[in-house]
Design a protein around this motif. Structure first.
Motif, mmCIF file in Angstrom:
data_model
loop_
_atom_site.group_PDB
_atom_site.id
_atom_site.type_symbol
_atom_site.label_atom_id
_atom_site.label_comp_id
_atom_site.label_asym_id
_atom_site.label_seq_id
_atom_site.Cartn_x
_atom_site.Cartn_y
_atom_site.Cartn_z
ATOM 1 N N THR A 290 0.847 -1.189 0.000
ATOM 2 C CA THR A 290 0.000 0.000 0.000
ATOM 3 C C THR A 290 0.882 1.238 0.000
ATOM 4 O O THR A 290 2.115 1.154 0.086
ATOM 5 N N ALA A 291 0.233 2.392 -0.070
ATOM 6 C CA ALA A 291 0.987 3.644 -0.068
ATOM 7 C C ALA A 291 1.708 3.854 1.259
ATOM 8 O O ALA A 291 2.709 4.583 1.334
ATOM 9 N N SER A 292 1.214 3.220 2.317
ATOM 10 C CA SER A 292 1.839 3.376 3.637
ATOM 11 C C SER A 292 2.919 2.335 3.915
ATOM 12 O O SER A 292 3.531 2.355 4.987
ATOM 13 N N SER A 293 3.167 1.420 2.972
ATOM 14 C CA SER A 293 4.209 0.405 3.167
ATOM 15 C C SER A 293 5.584 1.061 3.155
ATOM 16 O O SER A 293 5.889 1.877 2.278
ATOM 17 N N ASN A 294 6.390 0.700 4.117
ATOM 18 C CA ASN A 294 7.729 1.277 4.242
ATOM 19 C C ASN A 294 8.774 0.268 3.779
ATOM 20 O O ASN A 294 8.934 -0.790 4.385
ATOM 21 N N GLY A 295 9.437 0.593 2.695
ATOM 22 C CA GLY A 295 10.497 -0.255 2.180
ATOM 23 C C GLY A 295 11.840 0.457 2.257
ATOM 24 O O GLY A 295 11.933 1.670 2.019
ATOM 25 N N TYR A 296 12.885 -0.293 2.626
ATOM 26 C CA TYR A 296 14.225 0.267 2.760
ATOM 27 C C TYR A 296 15.201 -0.579 1.935
ATOM 28 O O TYR A 296 15.070 -1.806 1.871
ATOM 29 N N LEU A 297 16.169 0.111 1.341
ATOM 30 C CA LEU A 297 17.075 -0.539 0.400
ATOM 31 C C LEU A 297 18.511 -0.146 0.711
ATOM 32 O O LEU A 297 18.801 0.995 1.046
ATOM 33 N N SER A 298 19.417 -1.128 0.615
ATOM 34 C CA SER A 298 20.850 -0.855 0.732
ATOM 35 C C SER A 298 21.592 -1.845 -0.158
ATOM 36 O O SER A 298 21.156 -2.991 -0.312
ATOM 37 N N SER A 299 22.686 -1.412 -0.741
ATOM 38 C CA SER A 299 23.428 -2.258 -1.678
ATOM 39 C C SER A 299 24.757 -2.690 -1.080
ATOM 40 O O SER A 299 25.223 -2.138 -0.086
#
Length: 547
Positions: A290-299
């Motif tokens: 959803t629009a409220s889903s929090n996703g975090y990314l690191s490489s």
């Protein structure tokens, strides 16, 4: 965010201070200010002044003694509970003896709540709130019932303590959660399974989910010289691995890796970026975003590998999620690098062992076979009656000499490129095997990835050769079938014959030397004695050839 060095110094002093002494000094400071207040304004308390002074003197003595002679127990030991009950009792008594709900000593009551939170975190804040509320009721109910209602004071003070307890409980819970995460990182166990990167990445995803408290964790990675990519998704306690080979998928991986390259920390993604990663590697959860889903990314990036880690809705604050994801990305990158180095080391050791074995074969077995071939030739010329049989035996010995000599030369001087495809080489080998053992031998390779077969070609030939020897000598077989295929990052060999099988089929074990060879390659072997003949399934982890 840049912090001023002076503030950092103050923070470090407070963070490194002894909490036991901090509580002791706080207790003493409370007593000192109470004494100063009573000295400067002796009209407070107006009633029971002598009793209040006596209680304050006793409390001051206890404060000095506990500061000078602290209890030699851990900061969170239950032994400290009676002292905080005494704090509440003394401070509550002073409040009761000095105007009750309107007492100036009311502001000292939170000391119990603060000190218990320092000791026991969330549980301490809850316990301290209960103790203070009980003390407040004991002090306030008589004041409410004495004819001059102070109910509004009781309500406001109760609300104040509850709000303070909730806020302190928040910090206590946050501290305990960080301690759990640090413990999980400290207990990180890579479980580098021999030549099995798939199971290793499953373990990595599971551990990352535990550290982050995330409901979904995805790891995408690819080797620098491999056109394919890999993805692994942890969701609801299970890990799903996928191989990505299309150009579009590889481009998406590269874009995701670049997007996650934000320094030492991870980056918070917008809804569109979360959806793109879910479509690439986690289609099961795409509909739940959803629009409220929090996703975090690191490489992460190493000499051999590039990749990224994506976490959905981690159970922590955004700044903590970004920092933890950056730490996990570095951990995964370093472990992948270590795995590659271990695999390379294992390959080098096996290569050196092959060279040593080749030298031993050349100096012993090959020389003996040469002598045997010469004697057989002499016997064949002298014995006309058995000339055909002796000639056939001599041919078998000569073929064996040729194969051993070829093996020796290959190990001493490995060719830059095989003159024929591994499938053709395997078919030639099966023809020789059929001729030597007078059996029908069939080989089939169900894959278009010849580099994988080439990696294990010599080992597969040795396994098949021993299986054929056992099938003819012990099983009286006349047919041998070898089916090889690649699936789920493993090579699977099905070797079967039409012989009589094993004498004891209740607990089949098979050749110990075959088990040893398969084990050295990081695989496993299972025998099946049902029906006629004997069949075995050998699985070997895939090793990609790299230039």
């Amino acid at each position: 965010m840049t912090r001023h060095p002076k503030w950092l110094q103050v923070r470090n002093v407070l963070a490194s201070s002894n909490p036991e002494k901090l509580i002791g000094y706080g207790r003493l400071l409370t007593v000192v200010f109470a004494i100063i207040a009573m000295y400067l304004d002796p009209t407070q308390p107006r009633r029971f002044q002598s009793e209040a002074q006596l209680i304050l003197a006793i409390y001051a003595t206890i404060s000095v003694v506990t500061l000078l002679f602290p209890i030699k127990q851990p900061i969170d030991s239950p032994v400290h509970i009676p002292f905080h009950l005494l704090d509440a009792a003394f401070l509550g008594s002073l409040t009761f003896l000095s105007n009750e709900l309107t007492s100036p000593f009311f502001s000292f009551l939170p000391f119990t709540l603060l000190s218990m939170t320092i000791r026991w975190g969330f549980i301490g804040a809850v316990g301290g709130a209960v103790i203070i509320e009980i003390t407040l009721l004991i002090v306030g109910i008589p004041d409410v019932l004495d004819g001059e209602s102070e109910l509004n004071f009781l309500i406001m003070r109760s609300a104040y303590f509850m709000v303070a307890a909730v806020m302190l409980a928040h910090f206590g819970a946050h501290r305990e959660r960080n301690q759990d995460r640090l413990m999980a990182l400290a207990n990180w166990r890579s479980r580098l399974l021999r030549k099995d990167q798939g199971e290793w990445i499953d373990n990595i995803c599971s551990q990352a989910a535990v550290v982050l408290g995330s409901k979904c964790v995805v790891v995408l990675w690819r080797h620098q010289d491999d056109a394919r990519g890999r993805s692994a998704m942890w969701w609801s306690g299970t890990v799903t691995r996928t191989e990505l080979s299309s150009t579009e998928e590889i481009d998406q991986i590269e874009r995701a890796i670049v997007a996650g390259s934000a320094g030492d920390e991870g980056r918070r993604l917008d809804p569109a970026e979360n959806l793109a990663i879910a479509r690439l590697s986690a289609p099961q959860i795409e509909t739940t975003l959803t629009a409220s889903s929090n996703g975090y990314l690191s490489s992460f990036s190493s000499i051999e590998t590039r990749g990224m880690i994506w976490a959905l809705d981690p159970d922590c604050r955004p700044e903590d999620a970004k920092l933890l994801l950056g730490i996990l990305a570095k951990q995964i990158g370093s472990e992948l690098e270590r795995l590659d180095l271990l695999q390379e080391l294992s390959t080098n050791i096996r290569s050196e062992e092959r060279v040593r074995l080749a030298q031993d074969l050349h100096d012993s077995v090959l020389q003996d076979m040469t002598a045997t071939s010469i004697k057989l030739k002499s016997l064949s010329n002298a014995d006309a009656l058995h000339h055909p049989q002796l000639t056939e035996i001599q041919k078998i010995v000569t073929d064996s000499q040729r194969r051993i000599r070829h093996f020796v030369e290959e190990q001493r001087f490995p060719p830059a490129q095989s003159p024929e495809s591994p499938v053709k080489s395997m078919l030639t080998f099966m023809d020789e095997l059929a001729r030597n053992w007078s059996i029908a031998a069939i080989f089939k390779w169900n894959s278009d990835k010849l580099d994988t077969l080439s990696t294990y070609l010599a080992d597969i030939q040795q396994l098949v050769s021993e299986a054929a020897s056992n099938a003819v000598r012990h099983g009286k077989a006349t047919e041998l079938s070898v089916m090889a295929m690649e699936r789920d990052d493993v090579i699977e060999l099905e070797i079967s014959d039409n012989g009589i099988g094993l004498a004891d089929s209740s607990a089949p074990t098979g050749s110990l030397s075959m088990h040893a060879r398969v084990g050295s390659l990081g695989g496993n072997m299972v025998l099946n004695c049902k029906g006629s003949g004997l069949s075995m399934t050998i699985t070997l982890p895939v090793q990609r050839c790299r230039p």
